[in-house]
Design an enzyme around this catalytic site. Structure first.
Site, mmCIF file in Angstrom:
data_model
loop_
_atom_site.group_PDB
_atom_site.id
_atom_site.type_symbol
_atom_site.label_atom_id
_atom_site.label_comp_id
_atom_site.label_asym_id
_atom_site.label_seq_id
_atom_site.Cartn_x
_atom_site.Cartn_y
_atom_site.Cartn_z
ATOM 1 N N GLU A 168 -8.803 0.729 5.382
ATOM 2 C CA GLU A 168 -8.041 -0.087 6.333
ATOM 3 C C GLU A 168 -7.990 0.606 7.694
ATOM 4 O OE1 GLU A 168 -4.380 -0.662 4.179
ATOM 5 O OE2 GLU A 168 -5.418 -1.554 2.466
ATOM 6 N N GLU A 227 1.134 -5.561 7.300
ATOM 7 C CA GLU A 227 -0.248 -5.888 6.955
ATOM 8 C C GLU A 227 -0.857 -6.495 8.216
ATOM 9 O OE1 GLU A 227 -2.010 -5.388 4.248
ATOM 10 O OE2 GLU A 227 -0.504 -4.823 2.750
ATOM 11 N N ARG A 251 -10.912 3.038 -1.162
ATOM 12 C CA ARG A 251 -9.485 2.732 -0.995
ATOM 13 C C ARG A 251 -8.574 3.914 -1.337
ATOM 14 N NH1 ARG A 251 -5.601 -1.714 -2.030
ATOM 15 N NH2 ARG A 251 -4.045 -1.062 -3.553
ATOM 16 N N HIS A 305 -4.414 3.580 2.577
ATOM 17 C CA HIS A 305 -5.648 3.089 1.956
ATOM 18 C C HIS A 305 -6.803 3.316 2.921
ATOM 19 C CE1 HIS A 305 -2.882 0.324 -0.559
ATOM 20 N NE2 HIS A 305 -3.218 1.389 -1.270
ATOM 21 N N HIS A 357 -0.831 -1.191 7.105
ATOM 22 C CA HIS A 357 -1.914 -1.536 6.188
ATOM 23 C C HIS A 357 -2.727 -2.693 6.773
ATOM 24 C CE1 HIS A 357 -0.049 0.631 2.650
ATOM 25 N NE2 HIS A 357 1.006 0.494 3.427
#
Length: 455
Positions: free
Chosen positions: A165, A416, A220, A162, A290
């Site tokens: 990020e 994440e 994104r 993405h 991410h």
């Protein structure tokens, strides 16, 4: 320009508030940061939303009138964008011999850095391309490791699926730096590079990442064109051939979670999938990075089920605060998967329920190692049941992690990274070093675990 734009956080406290927020956010076409679609907003879970200046004047009074509480996370988005990069000069970023790993780099700078490493560390680094992006950019990968034997097991690491990020690509670069700088002095790193190869893809979504630097900081998706709707891009983490375009993905080309016209429609996804299929007997771990949420996730993303090698990747014998029961109530695919998380008291039943037979586990030990650096806590667990505790985007189909696991890669994880919403996608450069330092501990832990067992 994002001058005057805000980011607000809302936690709907009832079904009524949930329905109001879904309708309002859908009508206003706001940029949802968490979750990725208005349909995934559910009661009790956070929703972070970027609100343009013009929309602020109508949305915030509307929320107040509806008695829906909100918190302003970022009061001036443009100022936050400028703060993220700290106003450092372009020249400081571009020096290859003194490459600065504590700033964000453009795609051009990252590719120059990769070429430099390929020339300078030829005994440990081999650079190659797995294909080309939609806009014709090469999809570069660094193969990292000592050429100690003809065949070695391997770990795949990708960052930047993405585009917005940015901390992801920063970590991939940090990992390579640490490997090259500590190989001679750190016994664990020497073991890793001697016994394994690492395939590092610093920027998976090269077109989108470039676009996030030149046009839209919060882009994104990929940059492929949809002629019928005049919208660009596909969610590269919904485009894999595993429960493609089911729960958590959209069929509409203008949505952020658009799954594409068919699986592997995106040349970036197709190229990486082809490489992983070709080398799946060699590759034993898949790690994808991410942001944001501070989580370490493993399969499945698309269903509530325990993976067969759960004892290898899942929790060790838990403390009462770490044991969770997740109950779900299935609704139609156009509504949310409701999840209720209830703490259990320690009991043999709980242990049997989760089949916790192994003392050590990759995820449990990795988050503990990560926390040892600065005390930052990460949640961990299967993606479908762990994400729902932070946001309502709890089920997602067509993800790279699930695809990797389904295609025979036993260790499949998605990180994440920081933070949990204070900065969101605009994590300041001052936090690159601590974020990457702690994440490095987790990755080393997973890798050493892989060398010991469960493969």
């Amino acid at each position: 320009m994002s001058r005057g734009d805000k980011v607000i956080r809302v936690v709907p406290e009832s079904k009524r508030e949930t329905q109001i927020l879904r309708a309002a956010f859908h009508r206003l076409k706001v940029d949802l940061w968490q979750p990725s679609s208005p349909l995934h907003i559910v009661e009790g879970a956070v929703a972070d939303v970027r609100v343009p200046r013009n929309t602020t004047r109508s949305l915030l009074p509307f929320l107040q009138q509806a008695n829906i509480q909100y918190t302003i996370l970022i009061s001036d988005l443009q100022q936050a964008i400028e703060n993220q990069t700290g106003g450092r000069s372009h020249r400081n970023r571009r020096s290859l011999s003194a490459y600065n790993y504590e700033v964000y780099h453009s795609l051009e700078e990252i590719e120059d850095w990769m070429h430099y490493l390929n020339r300078t560390y030829s005994d440990l680094v081999h650079m190659f391309s797995v294909g080309k992006s939609y806009e014709g950019r090469p999809l570069y990968v660094l193969k990292l490791g000592k050429r100690s034997r003809p065949y070695k097991k391997a770990v795949w690491i990708d960052c930047g699926i993405h585009a917005r990020e940015w901390i992801g690509p920063a970590f991939c670069q940090w990992f390579v730096k640490e490997a090259l700088q500590t190989y001679q002095t750190d016994p664990d790193m020497r073991k890793m590079l001697t016994q394994l190869y690492f395939y590092i893809m610093p920027v998976f979504n090269v077109d989108g990442y470039h676009f996030s630097w030149t046009h839209d900081r919060f882009w994104r998706k990929t940059r492929s064109k949809n002629m019928r709707f005049h919208c660009h891009g596909v969610d590269a983490n919904r485009n894999w051939k595993v429960k493609w375009c089911d729960e958590g993905a959209s069929l509409h080309p203008c949505d952020d979670t658009y799954c594409g016209p068919f699986p592997e429609s995106e040349p970036e996804v197709k190229a990486v999938a082809h490489f992983l299929r070709k080398h799946r007997k060699q590759i034993k771990a898949y790690l994808s990075f991410h942001a944001y949420a501070q989580m370490l996730l493993y399969p499945y993303s698309y269903k509530y089920a325990t993976i067969p090698n759960f004892n290898c990747v899942g929790p060790a014998t838990p403390t009462p605060s770490q044991v969770l029961r997740v109950t779900t109530q299935k609704k139609s695919r156009h509504l949310e998967e409701e999840c209720q998380v209830t703490a259990l008291l320690p009991s043999p039943t709980a242990q049997a329920l989760l089949t916790l037979g192994v003392r050590e586990s990759a995820a449990y030990n990795a988050v503990n190692a990560l926390q040892s650096a600065y005390g930052v806590r990460y949640r961990y667990g299967p993606a479908s049941s762990t994400l729902c505790k932070f946001s309502s985007a709890d089920v997602s189909s067509g993800s790279s992690m699930d695809w990797a696991y389904k295609n025979g890669i036993p260790y499949a994880f998605a990180f994440e990274l920081r933070d949990t919403g204070h900065f969101g996608f605009l994590l300041p450069e001052t936090l690159i070093k601590p974020t990457c330092t702690e994440t490095m501990l987790a990755v080393k832990n997973i890798t050493l675990h892989l060398l010991k067992k469960c493969h």
